[in-house]
Design a protein around this motif. Structure first.
Motif, mmCIF file in Angstrom:
data_model
loop_
_atom_site.group_PDB
_atom_site.id
_atom_site.type_symbol
_atom_site.label_atom_id
_atom_site.label_comp_id
_atom_site.label_asym_id
_atom_site.label_seq_id
_atom_site.Cartn_x
_atom_site.Cartn_y
_atom_site.Cartn_z
ATOM 1 N N HIS A 275 23.225 -44.778 -31.589
ATOM 2 C CA HIS A 275 22.267 -44.918 -32.682
ATOM 3 C C HIS A 275 22.265 -43.619 -33.470
ATOM 4 C CE1 HIS A 275 18.596 -45.270 -34.962
ATOM 5 N NE2 HIS A 275 18.215 -44.114 -34.467
ATOM 6 N N SER B 242 20.283 -42.036 -36.918
ATOM 7 C CA SER B 242 19.235 -42.378 -37.881
ATOM 8 C C SER B 242 19.804 -42.573 -39.282
ATOM 9 C CB SER B 242 18.157 -41.291 -37.884
ATOM 10 O OG SER B 242 18.750 -40.046 -38.157
ATOM 11 N N ALA C 3 21.712 -46.974 -39.015
ATOM 12 C CA ALA C 3 21.149 -47.713 -37.885
ATOM 13 C C ALA C 3 21.394 -49.212 -38.017
ATOM 14 C CB ALA C 3 19.650 -47.444 -37.785
ATOM 15 N N THR D 237 20.244 -51.423 -35.912
ATOM 16 C CA THR D 237 19.132 -52.139 -35.281
ATOM 17 C C THR D 237 17.830 -51.591 -35.849
ATOM 18 O OG1 THR D 237 20.430 -52.297 -33.262
ATOM 19 C CG2 THR D 237 18.106 -52.810 -33.078
ATOM 20 N N THR E 253 14.830 -52.188 -26.756
ATOM 21 C CA THR E 253 14.165 -52.497 -28.025
ATOM 22 C C THR E 253 12.640 -52.387 -27.907
ATOM 23 O OG1 THR E 253 14.543 -54.809 -27.455
ATOM 24 C CG2 THR E 253 15.954 -53.879 -29.134
ATOM 25 N N ALA F 158 19.092 -56.843 -34.783
ATOM 26 C CA ALA F 158 20.341 -56.102 -34.910
ATOM 27 C C ALA F 158 21.282 -56.861 -35.838
ATOM 28 C CB ALA F 158 20.984 -55.931 -33.529
ATOM 29 N N ASP G 137 12.760 -47.692 -38.657
ATOM 30 C CA ASP G 137 13.885 -47.403 -37.775
ATOM 31 C C ASP G 137 13.271 -46.952 -36.459
ATOM 32 O OD1 ASP G 137 15.968 -46.352 -36.351
ATOM 33 O OD2 ASP G 137 16.423 -44.743 -37.774
ATOM 34 N N PHE H 102 14.300 -46.917 -33.324
ATOM 35 C CA PHE H 102 15.085 -46.122 -32.370
ATOM 36 C C PHE H 102 14.931 -44.628 -32.659
ATOM 37 C CE2 PHE H 102 18.489 -49.245 -30.603
ATOM 38 C CZ PHE H 102 17.461 -50.074 -30.166
ATOM 39 N N SER H 103 14.839 -44.282 -33.934
ATOM 40 C CA SER H 103 14.715 -42.867 -34.291
ATOM 41 C C SER H 103 13.403 -42.267 -33.812
ATOM 42 C CB SER H 103 14.872 -42.678 -35.802
ATOM 43 O OG SER H 103 16.210 -42.924 -36.164
ATOM 44 N N ARG I 172 19.433 -39.429 -32.501
ATOM 45 C CA ARG I 172 20.727 -39.781 -31.910
ATOM 46 C C ARG I 172 20.491 -40.347 -30.520
ATOM 47 N NH1 ARG I 172 25.852 -37.213 -32.959
ATOM 48 N NH2 ARG I 172 26.152 -37.671 -30.774
ATOM 49 N N ILE J 207 23.124 -45.954 -27.270
ATOM 50 C CA ILE J 207 22.475 -47.249 -27.068
ATOM 51 C C ILE J 207 23.125 -48.003 -25.924
ATOM 52 C CG2 ILE J 207 21.911 -49.475 -28.109
ATOM 53 C CD1 ILE J 207 22.005 -48.138 -30.804
ATOM 54 N N SER K 204 28.328 -50.364 -36.067
ATOM 55 C CA SER K 204 27.935 -49.430 -35.014
ATOM 56 C C SER K 204 28.678 -48.098 -35.154
ATOM 57 C CB SER K 204 28.248 -50.023 -33.643
ATOM 58 O OG SER K 204 27.600 -51.251 -33.497
#
Lengths: 258, 330
Positions: B121, B123, B126, B128, B158, B201, B219, B221-222, B227, B230, B289
């Motif tokens: 991942h 930022s 992304a 997802t 997630t 995703a 976002d 995940f960020s 970083r 995943i 990805s």
């Protein structure tokens, strides 16, 4: 079935298909979720033309046939034993009442752990699911044989093996066929479900991988084909049953009803 | 019923032969299993037919495995749990898994280890994201308290990301009602207002946003880190111990594939439809990805920290234990 009713049945199918097409075309349902029938047919036909669909269907039918074939052999065999020998029945039923209520889909993870992800696992899962209706119906079919038949045969000096073959099994056959038909439907469901969870081929895989790749039309095509396959297989079993039990139906006067 | 055996003795000899042939065919091996060539090592690898597994597809397609004496057979599976279960049972040697699953498994005493890097991942790119309906009034995490929010799999990466994002936005993650909705069904779920926000995703992300059904909310995940590793290829620790050479060669092939992917984005787009059912048009549209050739502590540690912080695991796991010692770790 009278011809008028038969025509009505096809008319009903056509009406459903027209409703599908219309609802999607005029936005009654979201075309992204349910594309029109014609779009589904076009996209699906492309995959049929490349032979991809046939390949996946072959894989599914193979697991279906293997699993169901084994279930028929084992189910009828055990069913006869449990139906005819009280000791087998007592022992078998404890196991049966424990195993049978477990939803067959729930054994897939166990099957993956023990048997891996390819044919063996899928066949085993299909076998497991298809076994119970065959086994139970055979067993009850044998319980249900009129003792008078058996006594009569015995009076005529027939041995036990001959009685089983000539009297008990034919009398139980309607039950066995019913079990096989139920098992056939379950076998197809399990074959497709197992492919959806694991493995890289089969109609279940085709449906699931289409879904994961934004190919909604092909996904519906695959689902529809599974349905058609299921009803064709059921029709095959009905035909086979009618042929094999024609003596029975004639005897009981059910031929006309068919 | 001692004479049951006579049942099987019935019918003509030819009929019996057919019966035996049929029974044998049931147990025969499926067609298409090639014989093992000399000097090659067979590896059974579980993948998911999605863009995030591109490294493995490229290594397979470009012959990076073959050139290292590996004959890799790929098995497409529909999700991480099925792959992990197949690795655990020994039906697969290795396979693709998301990193939080590996962290949770390690905390529970399973011996999975990462043997090669996978999808990152970033930022800046992304694939997802958390979506909400295009006309939804939801702007912040606070707006989602008491509302249904979907993750593709509960108690996994997630959900973790949404929880972390809620915390960063001073919302209470426990007040969010998490439900499970697979990525392909997210757009319909948002449209029907069954969920207020959904993690999605690619390719479903671009599709839902492109059709105007949904907009990007965050976002998420960020919120864990800009970083993150995943997903990656995992194997059992005991397998790695017994197959150190194979694990190293597999890693080398993945490293070569990563360099190839980053140098040839067009080839990558052409290879993907061979291994997934994604069409060329879809592949060109989606956010693809990210891949880097080296495993980094900094890309894994934040996932462990967040898992601890959110109660996904109760005792810490060390990065060094998660990564097989056949793979260098920076």
């Amino acid at each position: 079935m009278p011809p008028r009713l038969r025509a009505l049945r096809w008319l009903f199918v056509l009406a459903i298909l027209a409703l599908w097409e219309g609802a999607s075309r005029c936005g009654l349902v979201d075309p992204a979720s349910l594309p029109p029938l014609t779009a589904v047919a076009r996209a699906f036909a492309a995959d049929v033309a490349t032979g991809e669909v046939m390949r996946h269907m072959g894989v599914t039918l193979r697991a279906y046939a293997q699993g169901l074939g084994l279930a028929l052999a084992v189910g009828i065999g055990l069913g006869v034993l449990m139906g005819a020998i009280p000791a087998c029945s007592a022992g078998g039923r404890i196991l049966l009442e424990f195993l049978r209520p477990i939803p067959s889909v729930a054994v897939i993870p166990i099957a993956i752990l023990l048997l891996g992800i390819e044919f063996t696992m899928r066949t085993a899962v299909v076998f497991y699911a298809a076994l119970w209706p065959i086994l139970l119906n055979t067993m009850y079919g044998i319980y249900d044989v009129d003792p008078a038949y058996v006594e009569t045969a015995r009076i005529f000096g027939r041995r036990r093996g001959a009685i089983l073959r000539a009297v008990v099994l034919p009398a139980a056959l309607p039950y066995i066929f019913t079990g096989a038909r139920i098992a056939s439907a379950i076998a197809l469901i399990l074959a497709v479900t197992a492919e959806m969870v694991a493995g890289s081929s089969g109609l279940g895989f085709y449906v699931k991988s289409s879904e994961m790749s934004l190919r909604v039309e092909e996904m519906y095509g695959g689902i529809a084909l599974t349905g058609v396959l299921g009803s064709l297989l059921n029709g095959g079993f009905v035909g086979l049953e009618r042929w094999a039990l024609r003596w029975h139906r004639g005897f009981t006067g059910q031929l006309a009803k068919g | 019923m001692r004479r049951l055996g006579t049942l099987a003795m019935h019918g003509s000899p030819a009929g019996r032969l057919w019966g035996i042939a049929f029974l044998l065919s049931l147990f025969s091996a499926p067609a298409g299993q090639a014989a093992q060539g000399p000097g090659t090592i067979a590896l059974r690898v579980g993948v998911i037919p999605i863009d995030a597994c591109t490294q493995i597809f490229v290594a397979h397609d470009r012959g990076f495995f073959e050139s290292r004496g590996l004959r890799v057979s790929l098995t497409a599976m529909q999700g991480g749990p099925a792959i992990a279960s197949a690795i655990s049972g020994g039906a697969l040697d290795m396979g693709w898994s998301n990193t939080v699953s590996v962290v949770i498994a390690a905390a529970k005493g399973f011996d999975f280890q990462i043997i090669a890097p996978g999808a990152l991942h970033l930022s800046t790119n992304a694939p997802t994201l958390l979506l909400t309906r295009a006309d939804s009034p939801v702007r912040t995490a606070k707006d989602l308290e008491g509302q249904p929010v979907s993750a593709n799999e509960l108690a996994n990466i997630t959900e973790l990301a949404v929880r972390q994002w809620a915390k960063r936005g001073s919302a209470n993650p426990d007040a969010i009602r998490f439900v499970e909705v697979p990525f392909p069904q997210v757009e319909a779920a948002l449209k029907a207002d069954r969920v207020k926000a959904s993690v999605t995703a690619e390719p479903f992300l671009s599709a839902a946003v492109g059709r105007g059904t949904a907009r990007v909310l965050a976002d998420v995940f960020s919120a864990i880190s800009p970083r993150l590793l995943i997903a990656s290829t995992i194997a059992r620790k005991s397998w790695v111990a017994a197959h150190r050479d194979e694990a190293r060669r597999f890693l080398e092939a993945i490293v070569e594939a990563t360099a190839y992917i980053n140098a040839h984005p067009e080839d990558r787009a052409a290879i993907l439809p061979k291994y997934t059912r994604l069409t060329h048009e879809v592949v060109r549209k989606i956010t693809r990805s990210n891949f880097e050739p080296v495993l980094k502590r900094g890309d894994i540690q934040p996932l462990i920290d967040a898992s601890l912080e959110n109660g996904f695991i109760t005792s810490p796991v060390s990065v060094r234990d998660l990564v097989a010692d056949t793979a260098p770790l920076e």
